[in-house]
Design an enzyme around this catalytic site. Sequence first.
Site, mmCIF file in Angstrom:
data_model
loop_
_atom_site.group_PDB
_atom_site.id
_atom_site.type_symbol
_atom_site.label_atom_id
_atom_site.label_comp_id
_atom_site.label_asym_id
_atom_site.label_seq_id
_atom_site.Cartn_x
_atom_site.Cartn_y
_atom_site.Cartn_z
ATOM 1 N N GLU A 73 0.806 -1.227 0.000
ATOM 2 C CA GLU A 73 0.000 0.000 0.000
ATOM 3 C C GLU A 73 0.835 1.272 0.000
ATOM 4 O O GLU A 73 0.519 2.236 -0.705
ATOM 5 C CB GLU A 73 -0.958 0.012 1.204
ATOM 6 C CG GLU A 73 -2.103 -0.995 1.115
ATOM 7 C CD GLU A 73 -1.705 -2.413 1.511
ATOM 8 O OE1 GLU A 73 -0.542 -2.616 1.927
ATOM 9 O OE2 GLU A 73 -2.545 -3.320 1.411
ATOM 10 N N HIS A 119 -9.460 -5.259 10.256
ATOM 11 C CA HIS A 119 -10.087 -4.904 8.974
ATOM 12 C C HIS A 119 -11.281 -3.972 9.143
ATOM 13 O O HIS A 119 -12.083 -3.839 8.231
ATOM 14 C CB HIS A 119 -10.576 -6.164 8.247
ATOM 15 C CG HIS A 119 -9.491 -7.002 7.658
ATOM 16 N ND1 HIS A 119 -8.579 -7.678 8.422
ATOM 17 C CD2 HIS A 119 -9.167 -7.275 6.362
ATOM 18 C CE1 HIS A 119 -7.752 -8.346 7.634
ATOM 19 N NE2 HIS A 119 -8.077 -8.119 6.389
#
Lengths: 337, 326
Positions: B62, B131
């Site tokens: 990322e 998450h």
Amino acid sequence: MAKAKLEELESPAMLEEFYRQMVFIRRFEEKCNVAYRLGKIGGYMHTAVGMEVTPVGFNHVLKPTYDYIITAYRDHPQPLLLGSDPVAVMGEIMGRSAGLSRGKGGSMHVYDIEKGFFGGWGIVGGHIPLGAGLAFGSKYKGEDRVTLCLLGDGAANQGVVFESMNMAALWDLPIIFAIENNEFAMGTRLEYHAADTELYKRGEPFGIKSERVDGMDILSFIKDAKRIVDWVRKEQKPFVMEIMNYRYNGHGAADNDRQLYRTKEEEAAAEKRDPIARLEKVLIDRNIMNREKMEAIDEELTDQVEAIYEAADASPFPDASEVYANVYTDMDPEKGH
Amino acid sequence: MATIEMTYRDAISKVLAEEIEHDENVLIMGEDIGRYQGTFRVTQGMFEKYGGKRILDTPITEAGFTGIAIGAAMVGLRPVVEMMTMSFSILAMDQIINHAAKIHYMTGGQAKVPLVVRGPGGAAKQLSAQHTHCLEGWYAHAPGLKVVAPATAVDAYGMLRTAIRDDNPVIFTENPGLYTIKGEIPDDKDFSIPFGKAQILHEGNDVSLIGYSRMTQVNLAAAEALEKDGISAEVVDVRSLSPLDMTTINASVAKTHRAVVVYEDWKFGGFGGEIAARIGEESFDELDAPVVRCGGLNVPTPYARNLELECIPDVDDVIAAVRKLS
């Protein structure tokens, strides 16, 4: 200036130009150090004394203002060589309204985007993905630009460097990861920070062509740099270069105890490899210039730097209204304390 | 104007495809968005239609690919980065906050970063602690970013277009619980909704329920339930955290004299605290009761469904918060 052909790179005129540029950078950086000690420059400031070969060499083999250059916080030489207004460079370093970012970036954040110079970044390794992004952008648009992404041996350990190399190889990005190995990550010597001190190998796991070059000899460097830049432009693929040089000053102006990490004897030995002294010897040996001429050039450039400093120092500090400008392109941030 | 009924997810897909066609500099990049069709299927079918140059599968790195998007934005591309979940954007936070958010400023206006970072933020169903982050408050804290959190399909449609055409970095947070809700979308490829405008989705006189993203849907359900008890709640959908429309929020409080700020993020130190503080500063004389926050429990989100549900504000929690005011 226009991109030089290989045989021109050793012409007397070219060697004189290298000499002028390297001495100019050194005098500029030394003036910055003096200004810092006088309190005219604040914060963190990092000079490139001893590391002049890299910016000067690349300046002659890249297409200036067309190719993209991005670097970390040792960022004074590149815009000076690209033809940025030197008063605007010094003005930025001094936090004045005449600065390239009107005093909002400072020494670590010098940019001249129109000239293809993308700064000027303070997080070690943080700009490497941005560099890959510049190369991504030019490739996406079908241009043949080369992106020069300079980083230090300390940055070579950051995770994003490996992420960026992976994607640069995966997507064939036309970027040179130029690792300037000056032997120190701030105050930590290479052998204490890198498991493998041959940093050019960092590109090998990704199948990136990699090479170690001498960064203290302008004559050999410029040939290496030209060959690599031309290859990257033609192939539109990445390259990892490890440039061996040495940082004569401390990491930054605030680093005033170099003996914590290296001896005076080591520094004295390194100074014998001084790239400017080395070029002076070539100029004399080839009868291009004598000591008198060199001294005259030095004096001329020292005066020039002094005039740049005086002009920057005459520039006012930024207006208070500047504080809210450029947070966004089209609106103000929330205001007030 | 003619409208089409579609889900929040399809509204996002629609505007992404329209902007890809509208501007050759727009590209989408992220993990599994191309060949795999996107984890939440937002980019379904787009790789086949537009190809790998515009719909770019990235490695699972990322920080690296977000930085590449930022660099590309600096030279004129308009990348839309999909975070598989917003929680993963924490890996890219140095690139987003320490780089993207500051570039226009540090360059004195020389460089722009027309970047969108979008993806689902907040709890889905039993995805556990790593998450489920609601990071919009973290991002809204940083000057230089714009942060939006639409609660309806039409707002997702109109605000994502605004985000893509904006010259600043925009954090566009979706919520997994919103993808299947439906709404009417204008049939207009230039339809957009400006940032910085809150909206009243349900009028009321007794209390203002102020929220964004999925919590606006919870507030609407709570308002309906409260109505049966004779309490008239006004639902203020903030939509845009930065810029923040305090005018609409203050006007609602001036009408109802009571405010509950509802947010899924951890209650402690969350963005709802900013809204509550601003109401206190700007509407003190209008208030008949202290401003109350109703936020997520201050724990890492647990896996067990019953515990997970306990953490996220629901209709009962909002009603309980309203009851505290009377």
